[in-house]
Design a protein around this motif. Structure first.
Motif, short mmCIF file in Angstrom:
data_model
loop_
_atom_site.label_atom_id
_atom_site.label_comp_id
_atom_site.label_asym_id
_atom_site.label_seq_id
_atom_site.Cartn_x
_atom_site.Cartn_y
_atom_site.Cartn_z
N ASP A 152 0.54 -1.32 0.36
CA ASP A 152 0.41 -0.51 -0.39
C ASP A 152 0.74 0.54 -0.07
N ALA A 153 0.37 2.37 0.35
CA ALA A 153 1.00 3.76 -0.45
C ALA A 153 1.74 3.72 1.22
N GLU A 154 1.19 3.52 2.18
CA GLU A 154 1.90 3.49 3.61
C GLU A 154 3.66 2.42 3.49
N ALA A 155 3.42 1.55 3.31
CA ALA A 155 4.80 1.50 2.55
C ALA A 155 4.83 1.27 1.28
N ALA A 156 4.78 1.76 1.02
CA ALA A 156 5.73 2.44 -0.60
C ALA A 156 6.27 3.51 0.33
N ARG A 157 5.92 4.38 1.07
CA ARG A 157 6.55 5.45 1.58
C ARG A 157 7.46 5.11 3.03
N ALA A 158 7.26 3.90 2.81
CA ALA A 158 8.57 3.37 4.65
C ALA A 158 9.13 2.45 3.47
N LEU A 159 9.37 2.11 2.50
CA LEU A 159 9.52 1.07 1.80
C LEU A 159 11.57 1.69 2.12
N GLN A 160 12.53 0.40 2.16
CA GLN A 160 13.89 0.33 2.39
C GLN A 160 14.44 -0.53 1.38
N PRO A 161 14.95 -0.09 0.34
CA PRO A 161 15.49 -0.74 -0.89
C PRO A 161 16.50 -1.19 -0.69
N PRO A 162 17.39 -2.66 -0.73
CA PRO A 162 18.62 -2.45 -0.55
C PRO A 162 19.82 -1.24 -1.93
N ALA A 163 20.36 -1.10 -0.84
CA ALA A 163 21.64 0.45 -1.37
C ALA A 163 22.62 0.04 -2.61
N GLY A 164 22.29 0.73 -2.95
CA GLY A 164 23.31 0.53 -4.41
C GLY A 164 22.68 -0.56 -5.19
N VAL A 165 21.07 -0.47 -5.31
CA VAL A 165 21.01 -1.48 -6.71
C VAL A 165 20.33 -0.39 -7.13
N GLU A 166 20.42 -0.95 -8.30
CA GLU A 166 19.19 0.14 -9.60
C GLU A 166 17.69 -0.96 -9.20
N LEU A 167 15.98 0.09 -8.85
CA LEU A 167 15.36 -0.50 -8.92
C LEU A 167 14.68 -1.01 -9.94
N ALA A 168 13.16 -1.52 -9.66
CA ALA A 168 12.08 -2.02 -11.00
C ALA A 168 11.28 -2.19 -10.39
N TYR A 169 9.44 -1.47 -10.72
CA TYR A 169 8.51 -2.29 -10.57
C TYR A 169 7.82 -3.11 -11.08
N THR A 170 6.62 -3.76 -10.52
CA THR A 170 5.94 -4.53 -11.67
C THR A 170 5.11 -4.69 -10.61
N THR A 171 3.50 -4.93 -10.64
CA THR A 171 1.56 -5.29 -10.12
C THR A 171 1.37 -6.18 -10.47
N GLN A 172 0.69 -7.05 -9.09
CA GLN A 172 -0.65 -8.42 -9.64
C GLN A 172 -1.53 -7.48 -10.45
N THR A 173 -1.79 -8.29 -11.20
CA THR A 173 -2.58 -7.57 -12.34
C THR A 173 -4.17 -6.94 -12.00
N THR A 174 -4.69 -7.29 -10.93
CA THR A 174 -6.20 -7.11 -10.15
C THR A 174 -6.25 -5.81 -8.89
#
Length: 318
Positions: A152-174
């Motif tokens: 959810d949006a709250e998780a997106a704001r709090a997210l701490q991804p691995p450092a120094g790595v490029e990111l990509a996103y994809t989504t559930q289809t429904t």
């Protein structure tokens, strides 16, 4: 003396009901039963609808949660429309099972995207709901730790991804189109270099059904969604209806579940159906309403769907 029924105007949202991926998955089970006879084993509900599942069970399909429940009798095993982790076909191959993959082609597209991003060294953010079989399947395309789930949006704001790595996103289809757009906007704001899909991963059927329910919700005193409580796209339809102006939105699995008195005092109601609910169940709901009301029906169609997915080639019967 004949008592006149109160009038009730019904807005039937369109498109509604079966999508191409659901239709294909059901046809795969039916064709396997026709060619190979019963039993045919299906890992997880082929689609999230008990009416559909029970109909296939009567024809000889046996639904299991894990391949360990399937005997080595040579009969086909079918993977559900939601997709499976790579470990599942690997286990089936190791046991020399004859298996058929009913994964929706639009879910398979997400799997390929995940693999492509991983191959390019990117850490994948998957927008979806924990525990949903489609999410389990997508995360299971990659090694442990390669995917972070964003619910959810709250998780997106709090997210701490691995450092120094490029990111990509994809989504559930429904998912909810609007909720997902908010999450994506947060991720793009926080991580401007993040890579996304060339085309949104929320499938055309989910998008169309949400647009259709929006078109009837603001005109309705009540919206009825025909669908199963474990159907992600059906649950989203109820949520979208409430956010789009309907004072109330409820979900029923079929007509027998509906107390038509729920529409007492309503002048206009909307009806839609999730992508795994057959039209027959919508007609059941209408029949229940006609027991109590003088019903007039208006079709409100926002898109025409003509997509068809072919079923895979099946092994010849000896």
């Amino acid at each position: 003396m004949t008592v006149q029924k109160p009038r009730l105007h019904v807005l039937l949202a369109g498109p509604r009901g079966f999508c191409a991926g659901v239709d294909r998955a059901i046809k795969i089970v039916e064709e396997a039963l026709k060619r190979h006879g019963a039993p045919v084993y299906v890992r997880h509900e082929i689609v999230h609808n008990r009416f559909v599942v029970e109909g296939l069970e009567r024809q000889g399909a046996i639904f299991v949660e894990e391949l360990s429940e399937v005997p080595d009798d040579g009969q086909p095993v079918i993977f559900s429309a939601h997709g499976v982790p790579k470990s599942v076909p690997a286990e089936a191959a190791q046991r020399e099972m004859y298996f058929l993959d009913a994964t929706c082609p639009l879910v398979s597209k997400v799997h390929r995207e995940a693999e492509r991003h991983h191959a390019r060294g990117r850490h994948l953010l998957l927008i979806g709901h924990a525990g949903h079989p489609e999410v389990v399947g997508t995360m299971g395309q990659l090694s442990d730790g390669a995917v972070t789930l964003v619910e959810d949006a709250e998780a997106a704001r709090a997210l701490q991804p691995p450092a120094g790595v490029e990111l990509a996103y994809t989504t559930q289809t429904t998912l909810s189109v609007d909720d997902t757009a908010e999450i994506v906007a947060i991720l793009r704001d926080r991580f401007p270099a993040i890579e996304g899909p060339a085309k949104e991963d929320i499938c055309y059927a989910t998008t169309n059904r949400q647009a259709a329910v929006k078109s009837v919700a603001a005109r309705s005193d009540l919206v009825i969604v025909v669908g199963a409580p474990n159907s992600s796209n059906s649950v989203r339809l109820r949520e979208v209806a409430e956010r789009s102006g309907a004072p109330r939105a409820v979900m029923v699995q079929r007509g027998a579940e509906l107390d038509p008195a729920i529409a007492d005092g309503c002048a206009t109601i909307g009806i839609t159906a999730g992508a795994s609910a057959p039209e027959l169940l919508v007609q059941e709901v209408l029949a229940r309403l006609r027991d109590r009301f003088e019903v007039s029906v208006e079709e409100v169609t926002v898109a025409t769907e003509d997509i068809v997915f072919r079923i895979p080639r099946m092994r010849a019967v000896a």
